[in-house]
Design a protein around this motif. Structure first.
Motif, PDB file in Angstrom:
ATOM      1  N   ARG A  64      -0.036  -0.176  -9.578  1.00 16.38           N
ATOM      2  CA  ARG A  64      -1.424  -0.021  -9.786  1.00 16.38           C
ATOM      3  C   ARG A  64      -2.030   0.452 -10.683  1.00 16.38           C
ATOM      4  O   ARG A  64      -2.868   0.321 -11.951  1.00 16.38           O
ATOM      5  CB  ARG A  64      -2.479  -0.207  -8.804  1.00 16.38           C
ATOM      6  N   ARG A  65      -1.692   2.001 -10.402  1.00 12.45           N
ATOM      7  CA  ARG A  65      -1.978   3.059 -11.917  1.00 12.45           C
ATOM      8  C   ARG A  65      -1.469   2.462 -13.231  1.00 12.45           C
ATOM      9  O   ARG A  65      -2.801   2.585 -14.599  1.00 12.45           O
ATOM     10  CB  ARG A  65      -1.772   4.064 -11.537  1.00 12.45           C
ATOM     11  N   ASN A  66      -0.559   1.791 -13.860  1.00 14.55           N
ATOM     12  CA  ASN A  66       0.521   1.698 -15.150  1.00 14.55           C
ATOM     13  C   ASN A  66      -0.611   0.432 -15.104  1.00 14.55           C
ATOM     14  O   ASN A  66      -0.753   0.287 -16.492  1.00 14.55           O
ATOM     15  CB  ASN A  66       1.946   1.489 -14.671  1.00 14.55           C
ATOM     16  N   ALA A  85       8.141   1.576 -12.076  1.00 14.19           N
ATOM     17  CA  ALA A  85       6.947   1.212 -12.439  1.00 14.19           C
ATOM     18  C   ALA A  85       6.960   0.732 -13.864  1.00 14.19           C
ATOM     19  O   ALA A  85       6.159  -0.292 -14.409  1.00 14.19           O
ATOM     20  CB  ALA A  85       5.963   2.335 -12.117  1.00 14.19           C
ATOM     21  N   GLN A  86       6.900   1.769 -14.892  1.00 20.07           N
ATOM     22  CA  GLN A  86       7.372   1.803 -16.172  1.00 20.07           C
ATOM     23  C   GLN A  86       8.353   0.263 -16.783  1.00 20.07           C
ATOM     24  O   GLN A  86       7.607  -0.647 -17.491  1.00 20.07           O
ATOM     25  CB  GLN A  86       7.581   2.643 -16.971  1.00 20.07           C
ATOM     26  N   ARG A 109      -3.526  -1.067 -14.634  1.00 20.40           N
ATOM     27  CA  ARG A 109      -5.449  -0.138 -14.879  1.00 20.40           C
ATOM     28  C   ARG A 109      -4.965   0.492 -16.405  1.00 20.40           C
ATOM     29  O   ARG A 109      -5.942   0.502 -17.172  1.00 20.40           O
ATOM     30  CB  ARG A 109      -5.631   0.762 -14.043  1.00 20.40           C
ATOM     31  N   ALA A 110      -3.937   1.426 -16.715  1.00 17.49           N
ATOM     32  CA  ALA A 110      -3.506   2.104 -17.837  1.00 17.49           C
ATOM     33  C   ALA A 110      -3.672   1.671 -18.579  1.00 17.49           C
ATOM     34  O   ALA A 110      -3.884   1.302 -20.199  1.00 17.49           O
ATOM     35  CB  ALA A 110      -2.535   2.909 -17.785  1.00 17.49           C
ATOM     36  N   ASN A 125       8.063   5.999 -11.272  1.00 15.65           N
ATOM     37  CA  ASN A 125       7.494   6.393 -12.105  1.00 15.65           C
ATOM     38  C   ASN A 125       8.037   5.541 -13.150  1.00 15.65           C
ATOM     39  O   ASN A 125       7.725   4.477 -14.177  1.00 15.65           O
ATOM     40  CB  ASN A 125       6.885   7.427 -13.421  1.00 15.65           C
ATOM     41  N   THR A 150       3.547   1.185  -4.859  1.00 15.04           N
ATOM     42  CA  THR A 150       2.661  -0.103  -5.632  1.00 15.04           C
ATOM     43  C   THR A 150       1.253   0.942  -6.216  1.00 15.04           C
ATOM     44  O   THR A 150       0.384   0.797  -7.178  1.00 15.04           O
ATOM     45  CB  THR A 150       1.872  -0.700  -4.107  1.00 15.04           C
ATOM     46  N   ASN A 151       1.302   2.045  -5.572  1.00 17.39           N
ATOM     47  CA  ASN A 151      -0.644   2.797  -6.458  1.00 17.39           C
ATOM     48  C   ASN A 151      -0.024   3.324  -7.464  1.00 17.39           C
ATOM     49  O   ASN A 151      -0.545   3.016  -8.593  1.00 17.39           O
ATOM     50  CB  ASN A 151      -0.420   3.716  -5.382  1.00 17.39           C
ATOM     51  N   SER A 152       1.645   3.600  -7.842  1.00 19.85           N
ATOM     52  CA  SER A 152       1.943   3.664  -8.851  1.00 19.85           C
ATOM     53  C   SER A 152       1.920   2.486  -9.811  1.00 19.85           C
ATOM     54  O   SER A 152       1.346   3.041 -11.547  1.00 19.85           O
ATOM     55  CB  SER A 152       3.532   4.276  -9.209  1.00 19.85           C
ATOM     56  N   SER A 210       0.589  -0.899  -0.483  1.00 16.05           N
ATOM     57  CA  SER A 210      -0.537   0.108  -0.229  1.00 16.05           C
ATOM     58  C   SER A 210       0.785   1.539  -0.269  1.00 16.05           C
ATOM     59  O   SER A 210       0.572   2.235   0.540  1.00 16.05           O
ATOM     60  CB  SER A 210      -1.175   0.094   1.208  1.00 16.05           C
TER      61      SER A 210
END
Length: 169
Positions: free
Chosen positions: A53-55, A156-157, A57-58, A153, A49-51, A45
């Protein structure tokens, strides 16, 4: 009398020639990654980890399940560690800090059904160099935080590309 200028036509021809050349060399824009799993649980959390999850979802081609449904998911992404470091890389003659290296390391692994390891524990590290001036310490703290967000970011990518490269069995 013709008032049209020949330059727009040349510009159009140049753009057309450039697009044909670029298309002919195999260049194409990066597409959303295709994952070998349909459902995924991302454990954790933190802001990182939110980043992630956002990636995910995208990308739009994987369903994210809540952590309590890990048994139903095709895969579980575990963020094992997220370490931030600040290393002094240079000082002046009076011993005052002049440059700092920021380092962010994220360790993660991917497990499939019944705990089968799909991706062994992997670490991704990003670094950024930042100048430092003690008279602008508050501004440098803000800049440091922005650089950490940028590194998150980027990691995450990179993680998305590694997850897409996993071979499903």
């Amino acid at each position: 009398m013709n008032t049209r200028h020949p330059l727009p036509r040349r510009g159009f021809l140049l753009a057309a020639a450039l697009s044909v050349t670029v298309a002919g060399c195999g260049f194409e824009l990066r597409k959303a990654p295709v994952f070998p799993f349909k459902t995924l649980v991302v454990q954790g959390s933190s802001a990182f980890t939110n980043s992630v999850r956002r990636n995910l979802r995208a990308a739009g081609n994987v369903e994210l399940l809540p952590a309590d449904q890990a048994a139903k998911a095709d895969a579980v992404l575990e963020i094992l560690a997220e370490n931030r470091e600040q290393l002094v890389t240079s000082t002046n003659s009076a011993g005052q800090v002049r440059e700092i290296q920021l380092r962010l390391t994220v360790r993660f692994r991917l497990r499939g059904q019944a705990g089968k390891e799909l991706l062994a524990p992997t670490a991704i590290t990003q670094t950024r160099d930042i100048t430092y001036n003690e008279t602008a310490a508050l501004a440098k703290a803000s800049e440091t935080e922005l650089l950490y967000v940028d590194m998150q970011n980027d990691i995450a990518q990179q993680m998305m590309r590694r997850l897409a490269a996993v071979k499903a069995s």
